[in-house]
Design a protein around this motif. Structure first.
Motif, PDB file in Angstrom:
ATOM      1  N   GLU A  16       0.780  -1.234   0.000  1.00  0.00           N
ATOM      2  CA  GLU A  16       0.000   0.000   0.000  1.00  0.00           C
ATOM      3  C   GLU A  16       0.815   1.290   0.000  1.00  0.00           C
ATOM      4  O   GLU A  16       0.309   2.343  -0.396  1.00  0.00           O
ATOM      5  N   LEU A  17       2.078   1.251   0.453  1.00  0.00           N
ATOM      6  CA  LEU A  17       2.787   2.504   0.714  1.00  0.00           C
ATOM      7  C   LEU A  17       2.941   3.375  -0.520  1.00  0.00           C
ATOM      8  O   LEU A  17       2.634   4.571  -0.489  1.00  0.00           O
ATOM      9  N   VAL A  18       3.419   2.826  -1.624  1.00  0.00           N
ATOM     10  CA  VAL A  18       3.723   3.654  -2.799  1.00  0.00           C
ATOM     11  C   VAL A  18       2.440   4.253  -3.367  1.00  0.00           C
ATOM     12  O   VAL A  18       2.383   5.449  -3.694  1.00  0.00           O
ATOM     13  N   ALA A  19       1.388   3.443  -3.482  1.00  0.00           N
ATOM     14  CA  ALA A  19       0.113   3.963  -3.978  1.00  0.00           C
ATOM     15  C   ALA A  19      -0.458   5.012  -3.030  1.00  0.00           C
ATOM     16  O   ALA A  19      -1.054   6.004  -3.471  1.00  0.00           O
ATOM     17  N   TYR A  20      -0.267   4.809  -1.739  1.00  0.00           N
ATOM     18  CA  TYR A  20      -0.756   5.765  -0.747  1.00  0.00           C
ATOM     19  C   TYR A  20      -0.041   7.110  -0.898  1.00  0.00           C
ATOM     20  O   TYR A  20      -0.668   8.180  -0.874  1.00  0.00           O
ATOM     21  N   VAL A  21       1.267   7.063  -1.074  1.00  0.00           N
ATOM     22  CA  VAL A  21       2.031   8.298  -1.274  1.00  0.00           C
ATOM     23  C   VAL A  21       1.577   8.996  -2.554  1.00  0.00           C
ATOM     24  O   VAL A  21       1.359  10.215  -2.575  1.00  0.00           O
ATOM     25  N   ALA A  22       1.429   8.234  -3.635  1.00  0.00           N
ATOM     26  CA  ALA A  22       1.001   8.832  -4.907  1.00  0.00           C
ATOM     27  C   ALA A  22      -0.357   9.495  -4.776  1.00  0.00           C
ATOM     28  O   ALA A  22      -0.593  10.578  -5.336  1.00  0.00           O
ATOM     29  N   GLN A  25      -0.084  12.659  -2.281  1.00  0.00           N
ATOM     30  CA  GLN A  25       0.694  13.750  -2.884  1.00  0.00           C
ATOM     31  C   GLN A  25       0.044  14.291  -4.165  1.00  0.00           C
ATOM     32  O   GLN A  25       0.592  15.161  -4.827  1.00  0.00           O
ATOM     33  N   ASN A  26      -1.076  13.711  -4.523  1.00  0.00           N
ATOM     34  CA  ASN A  26      -1.855  14.151  -5.699  1.00  0.00           C
ATOM     35  C   ASN A  26      -1.127  13.897  -7.018  1.00  0.00           C
ATOM     36  O   ASN A  26      -1.363  14.580  -8.021  1.00  0.00           O
ATOM     37  N   TYR A  27      -0.256  12.883  -7.046  1.00  0.00           N
ATOM     38  CA  TYR A  27       0.491  12.601  -8.266  1.00  0.00           C
ATOM     39  C   TYR A  27      -0.397  12.030  -9.375  1.00  0.00           C
ATOM     40  O   TYR A  27      -0.153  12.290 -10.558  1.00  0.00           O
ATOM     41  N   ARG A 211       7.125   8.704  -9.351  1.00  0.00           N
ATOM     42  CA  ARG A 211       7.252   9.930  -8.561  1.00  0.00           C
ATOM     43  C   ARG A 211       7.129   9.617  -7.074  1.00  0.00           C
ATOM     44  O   ARG A 211       7.856  10.174  -6.236  1.00  0.00           O
ATOM     45  N   ALA A 212       6.214   8.701  -6.726  1.00  0.00           N
ATOM     46  CA  ALA A 212       6.050   8.315  -5.323  1.00  0.00           C
ATOM     47  C   ALA A 212       7.301   7.619  -4.797  1.00  0.00           C
ATOM     48  O   ALA A 212       7.724   7.853  -3.652  1.00  0.00           O
ATOM     49  N   LEU A 213       7.913   6.782  -5.628  1.00  0.00           N
ATOM     50  CA  LEU A 213       9.153   6.120  -5.218  1.00  0.00           C
ATOM     51  C   LEU A 213      10.257   7.139  -4.951  1.00  0.00           C
ATOM     52  O   LEU A 213      11.006   7.018  -3.963  1.00  0.00           O
ATOM     53  N   ARG A 214      10.363   8.147  -5.811  1.00  0.00           N
ATOM     54  CA  ARG A 214      11.385   9.178  -5.592  1.00  0.00           C
ATOM     55  C   ARG A 214      11.109   9.948  -4.302  1.00  0.00           C
ATOM     56  O   ARG A 214      12.035  10.287  -3.552  1.00  0.00           O
ATOM     57  N   THR A 215       9.846  10.237  -4.033  1.00  0.00           N
ATOM     58  CA  THR A 215       9.487  10.956  -2.810  1.00  0.00           C
ATOM     59  C   THR A 215       9.853  10.144  -1.575  1.00  0.00           C
ATOM     60  O   THR A 215      10.381  10.683  -0.590  1.00  0.00           O
ATOM     61  N   ILE A 216       9.580   8.840  -1.620  1.00  0.00           N
ATOM     62  CA  ILE A 216       9.904   7.966  -0.490  1.00  0.00           C
ATOM     63  C   ILE A 216      11.399   7.997  -0.205  1.00  0.00           C
ATOM     64  O   ILE A 216      11.826   7.986   0.952  1.00  0.00           O
ATOM     65  N   ARG A 217      12.207   8.049  -1.250  1.00  0.00           N
ATOM     66  CA  ARG A 217      13.662   8.069  -1.072  1.00  0.00           C
ATOM     67  C   ARG A 217      14.171   9.471  -0.708  1.00  0.00           C
ATOM     68  O   ARG A 217      15.046   9.612   0.158  1.00  0.00           O
ATOM     69  N   PRO A 289      11.511   3.603 -18.520  1.00  0.00           N
ATOM     70  CA  PRO A 289      10.840   4.812 -18.047  1.00  0.00           C
ATOM     71  C   PRO A 289       9.593   5.107 -18.869  1.00  0.00           C
ATOM     72  O   PRO A 289       9.567   4.945 -20.093  1.00  0.00           O
ATOM     73  N   ALA A 290       8.529   5.513 -18.193  1.00  0.00           N
ATOM     74  CA  ALA A 290       7.296   5.885 -18.871  1.00  0.00           C
ATOM     75  C   ALA A 290       7.488   7.200 -19.614  1.00  0.00           C
ATOM     76  O   ALA A 290       8.170   8.111 -19.156  1.00  0.00           O
ATOM     77  N   GLU A 291       6.913   7.290 -20.784  1.00  0.00           N
ATOM     78  CA  GLU A 291       7.014   8.513 -21.584  1.00  0.00           C
ATOM     79  C   GLU A 291       5.989   9.535 -21.114  1.00  0.00           C
ATOM     80  O   GLU A 291       4.977   9.207 -20.508  1.00  0.00           O
ATOM     81  N   GLY A 292       6.272  10.788 -21.449  1.00  0.00           N
ATOM     82  CA  GLY A 292       5.271  11.820 -21.197  1.00  0.00           C
ATOM     83  C   GLY A 292       5.648  12.724 -20.051  1.00  0.00           C
ATOM     84  O   GLY A 292       6.688  12.579 -19.417  1.00  0.00           O
ATOM     85  N   PRO A 293       4.802  13.706 -19.716  1.00  0.00           N
ATOM     86  CA  PRO A 293       5.107  14.693 -18.679  1.00  0.00           C
ATOM     87  C   PRO A 293       5.080  14.083 -17.299  1.00  0.00           C
ATOM     88  O   PRO A 293       4.468  13.060 -17.062  1.00  0.00           O
ATOM     89  N   SER A 294       5.783  14.701 -16.394  1.00  0.00           N
ATOM     90  CA  SER A 294       5.736  14.297 -14.991  1.00  0.00           C
ATOM     91  C   SER A 294       5.791  15.551 -14.121  1.00  0.00           C
ATOM     92  O   SER A 294       6.045  16.635 -14.590  1.00  0.00           O
TER      93      SER A 294
END
Length: 294
Positions: A16-22, A25-27, A211-217, A289-294
């Motif tokens: 649940e953690l990564v999805a919860y952060v996303a 954080q409104n990602y 993005r959530a993974l980067r935030t966690i780190r 890596p996924a394409e597109g804006p982040s």
């Protein structure tokens, strides 16, 4: 705004953690996707196939046994967050020979992982111990049975923090599964039969997950707060120690898998399941890596 269902198939920070952060954080919204987070713990495989799923190990098991074409697009960690706890009278896993061990069902992902760990300690899970098959949950029943002595040990998941649990219940932490068996275990996977990997909603979901993974780190204070929100029984200090021990060192920063770990894990899982044909890891794991804006 794109729309997608995302299914978790287990409880705790492992799933649940990564999805919860996303979400918090409104990602998802920032990436242009509305994500309906679904509880698929009791769903059958066919229903899960119609969604994106967090449970990579369960998906890969169905790929090995039934040929379901799950494709992994993002990996959160290679270290399964499961632990073996035992009554304090036992000093090592090897001392559990002949003892009653609470274990997940053998055909499930955590059940397979647990059986592999026992084998690594020289114990045949069918002959050398007395397995007590128990369904996962908050693991309160496992702890009660350990306390009353009807179990000698039990595998538990990440709805709890093991060091705190053993201290509060007079138990011993025997093994961290992630120290003994590595496999890409949670992240994002889809079955292209129902959801194309290049679907814009899928690509947005993967970007938000990364993005959530980067935030966690990169933002440990924030990550600790979210760990604490998912395990509210912990103090802030305990949540930080749990994050520093099991999350910060092992969660990926970019969602990429380790090809050598994936190939080795597939071979071990197929052997445990009694399947002679091992799928090619490159056909399952596509974590570019996924394409597109982040």
């Amino acid at each position: 705004m794109h729309i997608i269902d995302l299914t978790f198939v287990g409880r705790g920070i492992h799933e649940e953690l990564v999805a919860y952060v996303a979400d918090q954080q409104n990602y998802y919204e920032q990436e242009g996707v509305h994500v309906a987070l679904r509880d698929g713990c009791a769903w059958d495989g066919e229903r899960v196939r119609r969604t994106a799923t967090i449970g990579l190990a369960r998906a890969v098991l169905s790929r090995i046994t039934d040929g379901v074409p799950w494709t992994v697009l993002c990996v959160n960690t290679h270290r399964p967050l499961f632990w073996l706890l035992a009554r304090d009278v036992y000093a090592s896993v090897e001392e559990l020979r002949g003892r009653r061990i609470g274990i997940h069902p053998p055909g499930t992902a955590p059940g397979c992982l647990s059986r592999i760990v026992l084998r690594k300690h020289g114990l045949d899970p069918d002959r050398d111990v007395r397995p007590v098959v128990m369904t996962p949950g908050d693991y309160g029943r496992h702890l009660r049975r350990l306390a009353e002595g009807s179990l000698d040990a039990a595998f538990v998941g990440s709805t709890l923090a093991p060091e705190v649990t053993v201290r509060e219940n007079g138990l011993r932490l025997m093994a961290f599964v992630g120290d003994h068996f590595r496999t890409p275990t949670v992240g994002i996977a889809v079955d292209p039969t129902h959801t194309p990997v290049d679907d814009p909603a899928v690509q947005a979901l993967v970007r938000a997950n990364r993005r959530a993974l980067r935030t966690i780190r990169d933002e440990p204070d924030l990550a600790v707060r979210y760990v604490n929100a998912l395990i509210p029984s912990l103090s802030e200090t305990e949540a930080r120690r749990h994050y520093e021990r099991y999350v910060a060192p092992y969660f990926t920063i970019d969602g990429r898998h380790d090809p050598r770990v994936a190939a080795s894990a597939l071979s071990s899982l197929a052997e445990e399941l009694g399947v002679s044909t091992v799928p090619d890891a490159a056909d399952i794991y596509r974590t570019e890596p996924a394409e597109g804006p982040s």
